[in-house]
Design a protein around this motif. Sequence first.
Motif, PDB file in Angstrom:
ATOM      1  N   ASN A  46       2.194  77.938  50.968  1.00 25.76           N
ATOM      2  CA  ASN A  46       1.177  77.318  51.797  1.00 25.76           C
ATOM      3  C   ASN A  46      -0.094  78.159  51.849  1.00 25.76           C
ATOM      4  O   ASN A  46      -1.198  77.658  51.651  1.00 25.76           O
ATOM      5  CB  ASN A  46       1.724  77.189  53.217  1.00 25.76           C
ATOM      6  N   PHE A  47       0.087  79.445  52.123  1.00 23.44           N
ATOM      7  CA  PHE A  47      -1.074  80.330  52.269  1.00 23.44           C
ATOM      8  C   PHE A  47      -1.861  80.410  50.971  1.00 23.44           C
ATOM      9  O   PHE A  47      -3.097  80.374  50.977  1.00 23.44           O
ATOM     10  CB  PHE A  47      -0.632  81.725  52.691  1.00 23.44           C
ATOM     11  N   PHE A  50      -3.863  77.177  50.437  1.00 24.26           N
ATOM     12  CA  PHE A  50      -5.030  77.079  51.321  1.00 24.26           C
ATOM     13  C   PHE A  50      -6.094  78.086  50.918  1.00 24.26           C
ATOM     14  O   PHE A  50      -7.290  77.764  50.913  1.00 24.26           O
ATOM     15  CB  PHE A  50      -4.614  77.305  52.776  1.00 24.26           C
ATOM     16  N   GLY A  51      -5.668  79.296  50.560  1.00 25.40           N
ATOM     17  CA  GLY A  51      -6.630  80.317  50.158  1.00 25.40           C
ATOM     18  C   GLY A  51      -7.400  79.866  48.934  1.00 25.40           C
ATOM     19  O   GLY A  51      -8.621  80.024  48.840  1.00 25.40           O
ATOM     20  N   TYR A  53      -7.832  76.769  47.926  1.00 21.26           N
ATOM     21  CA  TYR A  53      -8.625  75.589  48.260  1.00 21.26           C
ATOM     22  C   TYR A  53      -9.896  75.976  48.986  1.00 21.26           C
ATOM     23  O   TYR A  53     -10.966  75.427  48.754  1.00 21.26           O
ATOM     24  CB  TYR A  53      -7.761  74.671  49.111  1.00 21.26           C
ATOM     25  N   LEU A  54      -9.782  76.992  49.899  1.00 18.88           N
ATOM     26  CA  LEU A  54     -10.941  77.389  50.695  1.00 18.88           C
ATOM     27  C   LEU A  54     -11.796  78.433  49.984  1.00 18.88           C
ATOM     28  O   LEU A  54     -12.808  78.862  50.518  1.00 18.88           O
ATOM     29  CB  LEU A  54     -10.482  77.966  52.039  1.00 18.88           C
ATOM     30  N   ASP A  56     -11.070  81.556  49.600  1.00 22.81           N
ATOM     31  CA  ASP A  56     -11.100  82.630  50.590  1.00 22.81           C
ATOM     32  C   ASP A  56      -9.953  83.569  50.267  1.00 22.81           C
ATOM     33  O   ASP A  56      -8.851  83.117  49.956  1.00 22.81           O
ATOM     34  CB  ASP A  56     -10.927  81.998  51.983  1.00 22.81           C
ATOM     35  N   LEU A  57     -10.196  84.873  50.342  1.00 22.65           N
ATOM     36  CA  LEU A  57      -9.149  85.824  49.963  1.00 22.65           C
ATOM     37  C   LEU A  57      -8.135  86.075  51.069  1.00 22.65           C
ATOM     38  O   LEU A  57      -7.053  86.590  50.810  1.00 22.65           O
ATOM     39  CB  LEU A  57      -9.784  87.165  49.562  1.00 22.65           C
ATOM     40  N   THR A  58      -8.494  85.704  52.316  1.00 25.40           N
ATOM     41  CA  THR A  58      -7.619  86.043  53.445  1.00 25.40           C
ATOM     42  C   THR A  58      -6.201  85.531  53.243  1.00 25.40           C
ATOM     43  O   THR A  58      -5.233  86.217  53.552  1.00 25.40           O
ATOM     44  CB  THR A  58      -8.183  85.447  54.747  1.00 25.40           C
ATOM     45  N   GLY A  59      -6.095  84.317  52.704  1.00 21.03           N
ATOM     46  CA  GLY A  59      -4.779  83.728  52.500  1.00 21.03           C
ATOM     47  C   GLY A  59      -3.923  84.578  51.581  1.00 21.03           C
ATOM     48  O   GLY A  59      -2.768  84.876  51.887  1.00 21.03           O
ATOM     49  N   PHE A  62      -2.827  87.720  53.300  1.00 27.70           N
ATOM     50  CA  PHE A  62      -1.756  87.435  54.261  1.00 27.70           C
ATOM     51  C   PHE A  62      -0.408  87.388  53.531  1.00 27.70           C
ATOM     52  O   PHE A  62       0.601  87.887  54.032  1.00 27.70           O
ATOM     53  CB  PHE A  62      -2.040  86.089  54.945  1.00 27.70           C
TER      54      PHE A  62
ATOM     55  N   LEU B 124      -3.356  87.329  61.978  1.00 31.63           N
ATOM     56  CA  LEU B 124      -2.619  88.250  61.118  1.00 31.63           C
ATOM     57  C   LEU B 124      -2.092  89.420  61.935  1.00 31.63           C
ATOM     58  O   LEU B 124      -0.925  89.817  61.841  1.00 31.63           O
ATOM     59  CB  LEU B 124      -3.529  88.750  59.991  1.00 31.63           C
ATOM     60  N   PHE B 170       4.399  79.311  59.715  1.00 30.59           N
ATOM     61  CA  PHE B 170       4.047  77.974  59.231  1.00 30.59           C
ATOM     62  C   PHE B 170       2.869  77.427  60.040  1.00 30.59           C
ATOM     63  O   PHE B 170       1.909  76.883  59.483  1.00 30.59           O
ATOM     64  CB  PHE B 170       5.254  77.053  59.329  1.00 30.59           C
ATOM     65  N   SER B 173      -0.257  79.182  59.012  1.00 31.90           N
ATOM     66  CA  SER B 173      -0.780  78.757  57.715  1.00 31.90           C
ATOM     67  C   SER B 173      -1.521  77.425  57.851  1.00 31.90           C
ATOM     68  O   SER B 173      -2.559  77.230  57.219  1.00 31.90           O
ATOM     69  CB  SER B 173       0.346  78.662  56.690  1.00 31.90           C
ATOM     70  N   TYR B 176      -4.861  78.150  59.422  1.00 33.24           N
ATOM     71  CA  TYR B 176      -5.735  78.771  58.422  1.00 33.24           C
ATOM     72  C   TYR B 176      -6.281  77.717  57.472  1.00 33.24           C
ATOM     73  O   TYR B 176      -7.469  77.713  57.149  1.00 33.24           O
ATOM     74  CB  TYR B 176      -4.951  79.851  57.670  1.00 33.24           C
ATOM     75  N   GLY B 177      -5.409  76.811  57.048  1.00 25.45           N
ATOM     76  CA  GLY B 177      -5.883  75.790  56.124  1.00 25.45           C
ATOM     77  C   GLY B 177      -6.925  74.877  56.740  1.00 25.45           C
ATOM     78  O   GLY B 177      -7.866  74.460  56.077  1.00 25.45           O
ATOM     79  N   GLY B 180      -9.967  77.594  58.132  1.00 28.11           N
ATOM     80  CA  GLY B 180     -10.481  78.559  57.177  1.00 28.11           C
ATOM     81  C   GLY B 180     -10.650  79.939  57.747  1.00 28.11           C
ATOM     82  O   GLY B 180     -11.358  80.767  57.172  1.00 28.11           O
ATOM     83  N   LEU B 182      -8.774  83.184  60.487  1.00 31.95           N
ATOM     84  CA  LEU B 182      -7.643  83.623  61.286  1.00 31.95           C
ATOM     85  C   LEU B 182      -8.090  84.200  62.615  1.00 31.95           C
ATOM     86  O   LEU B 182      -7.273  84.548  63.461  1.00 31.95           O
ATOM     87  CB  LEU B 182      -6.838  84.691  60.531  1.00 31.95           C
TER      88      LEU B 182
END
Lengths: 101, 482
Positions: A46-47, A50-51, A53-54, A56-59, A62, B124, B170, B173, B176-177, B180, B182
């Motif tokens: 999931n992360f 999303f990372g 898609y966005l 973004d490196l945060t995903g 994480f 996080l 979950f 996540s 976050y999605g 965008g 945290l």
Amino acid sequence: MIPMSHYLIVSSILFSISLAGIFLNRKNIIIMLMSLELMFLSINFNFIIFGNYLNDLTGQIFVFFILTVVAAESAIGLAIIVVLYRNRQSINVQDIARLKG
Amino acid sequence: MINYLYIFPEIIITSALCFIIVLDLFLPSRLKYISYYLIQFSLIFCVYYIYSHFNYLDSNVSELYNTGIFSNIFKIFILLSLVIIFYYTSVFLNYFNIYKTEYFLITVFGLLGMMIMISSENLLLLYLGIELLSLSLYSVIAFNRNSLFSSEAAVKYYILGAISSGFLLFGISLIYGLTGSLSFNEIFIYITSLNISSNIDSVEIIGLLFALIFILISLSFKFGAAPFHMWIPDVYHGSIITTTLLLSTIPKIAVFVIFIKLLAIVFSGLFLFWSDMVIILSILSILIGNIIAISQTNIKRMLAYSTIANIGFILLGLSVGSVIAYKAAMFYTLTYVITTIAVFGLLSQLVYKSKSVENISDLSGLNSSNPFLAFLLMVILLSYIGIPPLLGFHAKLFIIQALVESNNIPLSIFAVLMTVIGSFYYLRVIKVIYFDELKDELLITSKLYFTGTYVIGLMLLGLFPDILGQLSQYSISNLFNA
């Protein structure tokens, strides 16, 4: 290009499989640990999606944190199971029912 | 530029831990008490540092790590509680000859996790804090490794705790999605910018609700609220009594802080949705806790169910959503923790047939063998019930007052009724202490000076409830102004 929802469906299916694996499993604690691992991997999936898609490196970062923490967690889990085995001579799920009230 | 002075309390704890772990290896067993005193000293020094740098720490404007007044009050409270818990633990472990310094060290790792949880302004960091806390609790529960009960409790807590962290992740996540980010602040801005009433079926709202439910499930699991309470009685029963003392007190404070930060601030835009969920959780907790506790014979199990009922009251306060109600919930949490430390601390000092006290019937006739002890126990239990001059009364009063002020009359009647039902099982223990025949004399592991002073302090706090009331007022108003 594959749309994002497909990835999300895959990760949700993995999450549900792991939950079912924990709650339906009536045999072995090791299998529960494997299901837990699967659960965290589906969340990582999931992360990463999303990372990506966005943009973004945060995903991604994480995910590294989760991997490390889960490794520590399974180490502790296996240690606890060893302690239980020494006391009970079994790691069957049915046998863990001394605490009741 | 990172200013490390803001996280100096955490640095003190971490470096003290690293130092004491190594030092303890080289100490002969008759000198092990040195490492215990060093741990206590570093905790107290940490309290001193936070207290003397209160305003300086408040000037931190980090988006990641909040060291404001709200966090610092809770940190001081947790540190002081841990000092008391360690005192009882060392007495208990020494008496039963299972003393190991590692017990304290692992617990202090958990303390570090709680401090990170309290200060976190980022999902996080919140996750890492919760994990550090749970990982150390897993090993502390399994500490008594020759006991089948302990290891069974540890396995149960481990499996369920890991599932709940999975749920938390979950939810994180999904958030976050959608947002965008945290950071608590950015999520808050995102949620308030949504127009909730007009597009209630949009993907964003449904996704956010999904995430909220996952996070709420995980947090209420850590808190011990009702549909997710299965682990509490087993774990309290299985672990040694000082571990129960630890488990039932300070982690609840940390989770309460997370609850109030996430629900009252970050998800405040979704109040309509989460207040109903929290009300359901609290009603179930109060019902299940109070009713099942009546049939318990083991005192640790009984207190475990009473914990669930108390958690229900805290959630009842949170569900109202006004500042007064948050203040009442904080007051209730502090009261609950102070009282629980007293009851488990006192029980950990009792020895029945060279074992620690397990069943309620072990206490029978306590009054004829040790009247002072019986009196102390009675005061604590009466405070749990909420008899007027004691602290528990004010806690319940504030919660019910907040409910009445928000025009929620049915819920407040429910709360009063359940308090009456709940008083039965506490009164039964008092009856056993005062009116039953003495069986075997109970031994005491140490003199009661400390417990006596502590309980007298509890009574004084009940006579002057303004002390805790103003503290909660001060910290909650700081939380909402910051």
